[in-house]
Design an enzyme around this catalytic site. Sequence first.
Site, PDB file in Angstrom:
ATOM      1  N   CYS A 127     -10.313  -8.188   0.250  1.00 23.29           N
ATOM      2  CA  CYS A 127      -9.952  -9.588   0.493  1.00 23.29           C
ATOM      3  C   CYS A 127     -10.909 -10.236   1.480  1.00 23.29           C
ATOM      4  CB  CYS A 127      -8.532  -9.668   1.023  1.00 23.29           C
ATOM      5  SG  CYS A 127      -7.424  -8.583   0.145  1.00 23.29           S
TER       6      CYS A 127
ATOM      7  N   HIS B 241      -0.437  -3.825  -9.281  1.00 22.21           N
ATOM      8  CA  HIS B 241      -1.784  -3.277  -9.481  1.00 22.21           C
ATOM      9  C   HIS B 241      -2.225  -2.298  -8.401  1.00 22.21           C
ATOM     10  CE1 HIS B 241      -4.472  -5.776  -6.766  1.00 22.21           C
ATOM     11  NE2 HIS B 241      -3.342  -6.437  -6.672  1.00 22.21           N
TER      12      HIS B 241
ATOM     13  N   GLN C 107       0.820  -1.220   0.000  1.00 22.40           N
ATOM     14  CA  GLN C 107       0.000   0.000   0.000  1.00 22.40           C
ATOM     15  C   GLN C 107       0.852   1.266   0.000  1.00 22.40           C
ATOM     16  OE1 GLN C 107      -3.281   0.492  -0.241  1.00 22.40           O
ATOM     17  NE2 GLN C 107      -3.753  -1.686  -0.331  1.00 22.40           N
TER      18      GLN C 107
HETATM   19  C1  LIG Z   1      -3.204  -5.873  -2.104  1.00 23.96           C
HETATM   20  C2  LIG Z   1      -2.292  -6.180  -0.980  1.00 23.96           C
HETATM   21  C3  LIG Z   1      -1.485  -7.332  -0.972  1.00 23.96           C
HETATM   22  C4  LIG Z   1      -1.591  -8.388  -2.043  1.00 23.96           C
HETATM   23  O1  LIG Z   1      -1.127  -7.990  -3.288  1.00 23.96           O
HETATM   24  P1  LIG Z   1      -1.622  -8.823  -4.578  1.00 23.96           P
HETATM   25  O2  LIG Z   1      -0.745  -8.348  -5.672  1.00 23.96           O
HETATM   26  O3  LIG Z   1      -3.059  -8.488  -4.782  1.00 23.96           O
HETATM   27  O4  LIG Z   1      -1.417 -10.268  -4.250  1.00 23.96           O
HETATM   28  C5  LIG Z   1      -0.631  -7.524   0.075  1.00 23.96           C
HETATM   29  N1  LIG Z   1      -0.542  -6.634   1.079  1.00 23.96           N
HETATM   30  C6  LIG Z   1      -1.278  -5.518   1.115  1.00 23.96           C
HETATM   31  C7  LIG Z   1      -1.102  -4.563   2.238  1.00 23.96           C
HETATM   32  C8  LIG Z   1      -2.180  -5.249   0.091  1.00 23.96           C
HETATM   33  O5  LIG Z   1      -2.930  -4.149   0.138  1.00 23.96           O
END
Ligand SMILES: *Cc1c(COP(=O)(O)O)cnc(C)c1O
Length: 389
Positions: free
Chosen positions: A325, A201, A179
């Site tokens: 999630c 992403h 993040q």
């Molecule tokens: C989105 C997210 C992930 C996972 O990343 P992906 O590429 O979607 O597997 C891990 N940690 C945090 C803090 C996230 O926001």
Amino acid sequence: MDIRYFDNAATTRIKEDVLKEMLPYLKENFGNPSSMYTIGRNARKAVEEARKKVAKLIHCKSNEIYFTGSGSESNNTAIKGIAHKNAFKGRHIITSKIEHPSVLHTCRSLEKEGFRVTYLNVDENGFINLDELMNSVRNDTILISIMFANNEIGTIEPIQEIARIAKMYNIIFHTDAVQACGNVPIDVQKMGIDMLSLSGHKLYAPKGIGAIYVRNGISFEKFIDGGHQEKDKRAGTENVPGIVGLGKACELANIHLEQHMKHLKEIRDYYIDQIEKKIPNIKLNGAKEKRLPGNANFSFECIEGQSLLLNLDAKGICASSGSACSTGSSNPSHVLNAIGLSSQLASGALRTSFGEENTKEDIDYLVENLVEIVKRLRDINSLKPQEHI
Ligand SMILES: *Cc1c(COP(=O)(O)O)cnc(C)c1O
């Protein structure tokens, strides 16, 4: 109806310039980077250029960057890779209660293998306690993994202080910065970070590409067996277009970081101010100051987050209750639980995570609709919050 997107913590829309940079590697330069001929060599060169750009964003060397398939894979690789490599030294790991599932569930899986994990508490703003961290260190502690910034409430942890403690006890420090990357300045050298996870992403690159930084000198067990890609650490033919996209996104993030942060902060603070002025019986979750510039998370008393989301969706507004999630499961968010919210307040939470495309006019539209929807839902429930306090 126009879509108003306020869920950039769940995923971001790919930037036009990022897509443009990727296209040749989906078309004419489709070669395998391990191949000797020109289109293979072009792909190899692009991968190495992208590696430099990712390294530059977080201030490390390019040979300290390994590409992965996601932020989740980066977290799995870091934690399992260190645990398995260092099991002979010790089997204790320290993390926090508010980590992303890709950290928490990885730790749970290691517990089944006989590792021991300490899950640190957080205070009402989401901060870990440094004394508790220090008191949790044992002779057999091999890894501390604490997220840089929380995906639900935006709280930014005291990373430099955590790194200092890890260093003092000679323990490897990993941080999930998915993040934070592209939203706040990160300097792994200055901050003393040994390992860091990031994901494409979440910073305007495509899904399915991630990276992990591992300080030179730290060895970890490989996560995927097979060919010799990524210095024999992560087998699988490189996702060249994804890697190129991630590199471009990191380059742009680096160039525009200050301006990006200023923009996010402005609209975020405007949103918070408007909500606090116009809607009674609300609570801002997360830290006031040390907070991701684009994150706001409010609990609305006597409101069901799910109905709020459905009503917002009907107006073309994308936001989130808790994290993407955990959507689909009816469990209240483990993060809101850890900061001590009642289940009633936790279920009435709305996370808005702003992005580069959002304007002040978008916020006006969001606030206007929220005011109306919250009032209507409270009327229907006839649960006037005032009567319940
Ligand atoms: C989105 C997210 C992930 C996972 O990343 P992906 O590429 O979607 O597997 C891990 N940690 C945090 C803090 C996230 O926001």
